[in-house]
Scaffold this motif. Structure first.
Motif, PDB file in Angstrom:
ATOM      1  N   LEU A  26       0.822  -1.203   0.000  1.00 31.69           N
ATOM      2  CA  LEU A  26       0.000   0.000   0.000  1.00 31.69           C
ATOM      3  C   LEU A  26       0.864   1.266   0.000  1.00 31.69           C
ATOM      4  O   LEU A  26       0.618   2.193  -0.784  1.00 31.69           O
ATOM      5  CB  LEU A  26      -0.937   0.006   1.204  1.00 31.69           C
ATOM      6  CG  LEU A  26      -2.055  -1.032   1.181  1.00 31.69           C
ATOM      7  CD1 LEU A  26      -2.731  -1.110   2.540  1.00 31.69           C
ATOM      8  CD2 LEU A  26      -3.053  -0.714   0.096  1.00 31.69           C
ATOM      9  N   SER A  27       1.868   1.325   0.861  1.00 34.03           N
ATOM     10  CA  SER A  27       2.690   2.537   0.941  1.00 34.03           C
ATOM     11  C   SER A  27       3.561   2.717  -0.301  1.00 34.03           C
ATOM     12  O   SER A  27       3.770   3.842  -0.753  1.00 34.03           O
ATOM     13  CB  SER A  27       3.542   2.535   2.201  1.00 34.03           C
ATOM     14  OG  SER A  27       4.452   1.472   2.181  1.00 34.03           O
ATOM     15  N   ASP A  28       4.053   1.622  -0.874  1.00 38.46           N
ATOM     16  CA  ASP A  28       4.910   1.722  -2.051  1.00 38.46           C
ATOM     17  C   ASP A  28       4.144   2.153  -3.296  1.00 38.46           C
ATOM     18  O   ASP A  28       4.714   2.756  -4.206  1.00 38.46           O
ATOM     19  CB  ASP A  28       5.611   0.398  -2.331  1.00 38.46           C
ATOM     20  CG  ASP A  28       6.657   0.062  -1.291  1.00 38.46           C
ATOM     21  OD1 ASP A  28       7.028   0.960  -0.512  1.00 38.46           O
ATOM     22  OD2 ASP A  28       7.097  -1.097  -1.242  1.00 38.46           O
ATOM     23  N   ASN A  78      12.495  10.057 -11.302  1.00 40.93           N
ATOM     24  CA  ASN A  78      12.928   8.667 -11.457  1.00 40.93           C
ATOM     25  C   ASN A  78      14.416   8.507 -11.722  1.00 40.93           C
ATOM     26  O   ASN A  78      14.950   7.403 -11.562  1.00 40.93           O
ATOM     27  CB  ASN A  78      12.165   8.009 -12.607  1.00 40.93           C
ATOM     28  CG  ASN A  78      10.689   8.014 -12.379  1.00 40.93           C
ATOM     29  OD1 ASN A  78      10.229   7.873 -11.258  1.00 40.93           O
ATOM     30  ND2 ASN A  78       9.926   8.205 -13.450  1.00 40.93           N
ATOM     31  N   ARG A  79      15.083   9.552 -12.168  1.00 39.45           N
ATOM     32  CA  ARG A  79      16.447   9.408 -12.642  1.00 39.45           C
ATOM     33  C   ARG A  79      17.259  10.653 -12.320  1.00 39.45           C
ATOM     34  O   ARG A  79      16.748  11.764 -12.392  1.00 39.45           O
ATOM     35  CB  ARG A  79      16.396   9.218 -14.153  1.00 39.45           C
ATOM     36  CG  ARG A  79      17.524   8.516 -14.753  1.00 39.45           C
ATOM     37  CD  ARG A  79      17.199   8.254 -16.204  1.00 39.45           C
ATOM     38  NE  ARG A  79      18.002   7.163 -16.664  1.00 39.45           N
ATOM     39  CZ  ARG A  79      18.103   6.813 -17.915  1.00 39.45           C
ATOM     40  NH1 ARG A  79      17.425   7.440 -18.839  1.00 39.45           N
ATOM     41  NH2 ARG A  79      18.862   5.814 -18.267  1.00 39.45           N
ATOM     42  N   THR A 104      21.193  11.014   2.631  1.00 38.52           N
ATOM     43  CA  THR A 104      20.161  10.212   3.303  1.00 38.52           C
ATOM     44  C   THR A 104      20.244  10.304   4.822  1.00 38.52           C
ATOM     45  O   THR A 104      19.343   9.834   5.506  1.00 38.52           O
ATOM     46  CB  THR A 104      20.232   8.737   2.873  1.00 38.52           C
ATOM     47  OG1 THR A 104      21.551   8.242   3.096  1.00 38.52           O
ATOM     48  CG2 THR A 104      19.858   8.583   1.414  1.00 38.52           C
ATOM     49  N   SER A 105      21.289  10.918   5.354  1.00 32.58           N
ATOM     50  CA  SER A 105      21.346  11.111   6.799  1.00 32.58           C
ATOM     51  C   SER A 105      20.464  12.274   7.244  1.00 32.58           C
ATOM     52  O   SER A 105      20.100  12.358   8.414  1.00 32.58           O
ATOM     53  CB  SER A 105      22.784  11.349   7.244  1.00 32.58           C
ATOM     54  OG  SER A 105      23.265  12.581   6.741  1.00 32.58           O
ATOM     55  N   VAL A 112      13.899   8.592   1.058  1.00 29.08           N
ATOM     56  CA  VAL A 112      14.101   8.589  -0.388  1.00 29.08           C
ATOM     57  C   VAL A 112      15.074   7.462  -0.722  1.00 29.08           C
ATOM     58  O   VAL A 112      16.134   7.350  -0.125  1.00 29.08           O
ATOM     59  CB  VAL A 112      14.661   9.946  -0.871  1.00 29.08           C
ATOM     60  CG1 VAL A 112      14.982   9.910  -2.350  1.00 29.08           C
ATOM     61  CG2 VAL A 112      13.682  11.070  -0.565  1.00 29.08           C
ATOM     62  N   GLN A 113      14.683   6.630  -1.675  1.00 25.35           N
ATOM     63  CA  GLN A 113      15.536   5.509  -2.074  1.00 25.35           C
ATOM     64  C   GLN A 113      16.370   5.927  -3.273  1.00 25.35           C
ATOM     65  O   GLN A 113      15.843   6.255  -4.327  1.00 25.35           O
ATOM     66  CB  GLN A 113      14.692   4.294  -2.431  1.00 25.35           C
ATOM     67  CG  GLN A 113      15.516   3.109  -2.837  1.00 25.35           C
ATOM     68  CD  GLN A 113      14.658   1.909  -3.220  1.00 25.35           C
ATOM     69  OE1 GLN A 113      13.462   1.885  -3.000  1.00 25.35           O
ATOM     70  NE2 GLN A 113      15.292   0.917  -3.787  1.00 25.35           N
TER      71      GLN A 113
END
Length: 192
Positions: A26-28, A78-79, A104-105, A112-113
């Motif tokens: 659901l979250s993704d 996306n990129r 990411t820290s 964010v991936q």
């Protein structure tokens, strides 16, 4: 928005605890459902608001990369193509790991991936559909062993080292068939 935010936050917290695979699903897929007009969750005002938040976050992410010394070649949701001032792909690899850990820290970007797909020794860039360059061999950058060094020392008949040249040229498809191969050879030679 606050009701939707609470719902998505509950899904995400359940996902982080690992209690339900459905909360992960659901979250993704929330943005896909919120932005598809065929979805029962679609609301144009909510979609515009979420898009604005995503855009603000992307701009702040790009500002953070610039602050850390990288130049932005191309950026979308996306990129992301970054240009570093590092002289080699091995140095760029270490620098990119630092960039990812530093970015990411921060609290804003910790969800964010970001994944590194390629390290380019050289990149000839026109736009997202037209680019080419020499891709660095990541395996030889990570742990140079004797076997990897022997592979790197291997050369072609002309005495030059071998390169992995990747070419993505959409404009080539619009050229006459007789010229397409010549275009590929000419651009590949230029990159080489």
């Amino acid at each position: 928005f606050s009701a939707v935010k609470g719902m998505v936050k509950a899904w995400f917290m359940t996902k982080r605890r690992g209690r339900s695979q459905f909360s992960s699903l659901l979250s993704d897929n929330f943005w896909r459902w919120a932005s598809s007009d065929a979805s029962a969750m679609f609301e144009p005002a909510l979609q515009r608001f979420l898009f604005g938040l995503m855009k603000k976050t992307l701009l702040q992410l790009l500002a953070e990369f610039k602050r850390l010394g990288a130049s932005i070649v191309y950026a979308s949701f996306n990129r992301l193509f970054l240009l570093t001032t590092k002289p080699s792909a091995a140095n760029a690899m270490a620098y990119s790991r630092y960039l990812l850990s530093a970015v990411t820290s921060r609290e804003l970007f910790k969800h964010v991936q970001l994944d590194i797909i390629h390290y380019w020794e050289y990149l000839l860039w026109m736009d997202t559909a037209n680019f080419g360059g020499v891709i660095a061999d990541v395996d030889s950058l990570v742990a140079p062993t004797e076997e990897a060094e022997a592979e790197a020392a291997r050369t072609t008949k002309s005495g030059m080292p071998t390169f992995n040249v990747e070419m993505n040229w959409n404009i080539q498809t619009f050229l006459p068939l007789a010229v397409q191969d010549k275009f590929s050879i000419a651009v590949g030679s230029f990159i080489f």
